[in-house]
Scaffold this active site. Structure first.
Site, PDB file in Angstrom:
ATOM      1  N   SER A 107       0.677  -1.363   0.172  1.00  0.00           N
ATOM      2  CA  SER A 107       0.125   0.224  -0.109  1.00  0.00           C
ATOM      3  C   SER A 107       0.677   1.094  -0.228  1.00  0.00           C
ATOM      4  O   SER A 107       2.240   1.369   0.646  1.00  0.00           O
ATOM      5  CB  SER A 107      -0.985  -0.193   1.421  1.00  0.00           C
ATOM      6  OG  SER A 107      -1.798   1.495   1.366  1.00  0.00           O
ATOM      7  N   TYR A 158      -3.666  -0.540  10.786  1.00  0.00           N
ATOM      8  CA  TYR A 158      -3.381  -0.845   8.866  1.00  0.00           C
ATOM      9  C   TYR A 158      -1.865  -0.517   8.541  1.00  0.00           C
ATOM     10  O   TYR A 158      -0.721  -1.190   7.708  1.00  0.00           O
ATOM     11  CB  TYR A 158      -4.188   0.197   8.790  1.00  0.00           C
ATOM     12  CG  TYR A 158      -4.290   0.008   6.922  1.00  0.00           C
ATOM     13  CD1 TYR A 158      -4.196  -1.245   6.197  1.00  0.00           C
ATOM     14  CD2 TYR A 158      -3.771   0.412   5.881  1.00  0.00           C
ATOM     15  CE1 TYR A 158      -4.238  -1.495   5.060  1.00  0.00           C
ATOM     16  CE2 TYR A 158      -3.840   0.906   4.752  1.00  0.00           C
ATOM     17  CZ  TYR A 158      -3.938  -0.300   3.964  1.00  0.00           C
ATOM     18  OH  TYR A 158      -3.818   0.055   2.279  1.00  0.00           O
TER      19      TYR A 158
END
Length: 226
Positions: free
Chosen positions: A108, A122
């Site tokens: 990501s 996250y």
């Protein structure tokens, strides 16, 4: 025939990658928690099941792609699903990789900047995945096994294409501030995955490649002016 294994390949980006690798002739195995009655689909819970389930199905492996992601609210599960399970599977397949194998972890853009709608866990788990990739790139390099991360920003895929129309505020904003003036599509990522899952990328390892149309290199001041 090359053999590929996709962890989390039943929908979204994983599904697109599966289609791409199958179309070029790979034997593609797809891992899913749910039972799917299709050829080469393996029911396997990466947080609970013994990895021998996968080893019993796949004797030799060329390409391993990690596309799984935890979407719940338990902070610790981000690490369990993303990092610990990835580490477990990599170790299990060490002696099953064919020559010039390639392992790809879908990460990501949160490894380089903060996405405010995502949690601290996250972000931390995405950063840990990148470090894990670099570690194994060095550790397994002598075995000719390559490791790389690909880090996409928002991508249009089958599951969200009806939502992310050209008039959606997010799409309009992305087109405005992204150097390539468009939002990415799942095929943009699968194109890169196909390249990394080939001999053409045989000297690329330990890298994180962003798939974001250049957005990550635009400074905050420049974005404000656009």
């Amino acid at each position: 025939m090359k053999t590929s294994l996709i962890i989390g390949g039943t929908k979204g980006i994983g599904k697109e990658i599966s289609k791409r690798l199958k179309s070029r002739g790979d034997r593609v195995y797809v891992v899913s928690r749910k039972k799917i009655n299709k050829k080469n689909y393996i029911q396997f819970d990466i947080t609970k099941d013994d990895v021998s389930i996968l080893l019993n199905k796949i004797k030799k492996l060329n390409y391993l792609i990690f596309a799984q992601r935890y979407r719940g609210d338990k902070e610790e599960s981000h690490f369990e699903v993303s990092v610990q399970s990835t580490d477990k599977i990599i170790k299990a397949f060490k002696k099953r990789f064919n020559k010039e194998a390639s392992v790809i972890i879908i990460g990501s853009v949160a490894t380089s900047h903060i996405i405010t709608e995502q949690s601290a866990s996250y972000h931390a788990s995405r950063a840990a995945l990148e470090s894990l990739m670099k570690y194994y790139a060095v550790e397994y390099g002598k075995n000719k096994i390559r490791f790389n991360c690909v880090s996409p920003d928002i991508l249009i895929k089958d599951e969200n294409k009806k939502f992310l129309t050209k008039n959606h505020p997010l799409v309009k904003s992305a087109r405005k501030i992204t150097p390539l003036k468009r939002i990415g599509k799942s095929r943009d990522l699968s194109n890169l995955i196909e390249f990394l899952c080939s001999e053409k990328s045989s000297f690329i390892t330990g890298q994180t490649i962003f798939v974001d149309g250049g957005l990550s290199i635009v400074g905050q001041r420049s974005v404000k002016k656009i």
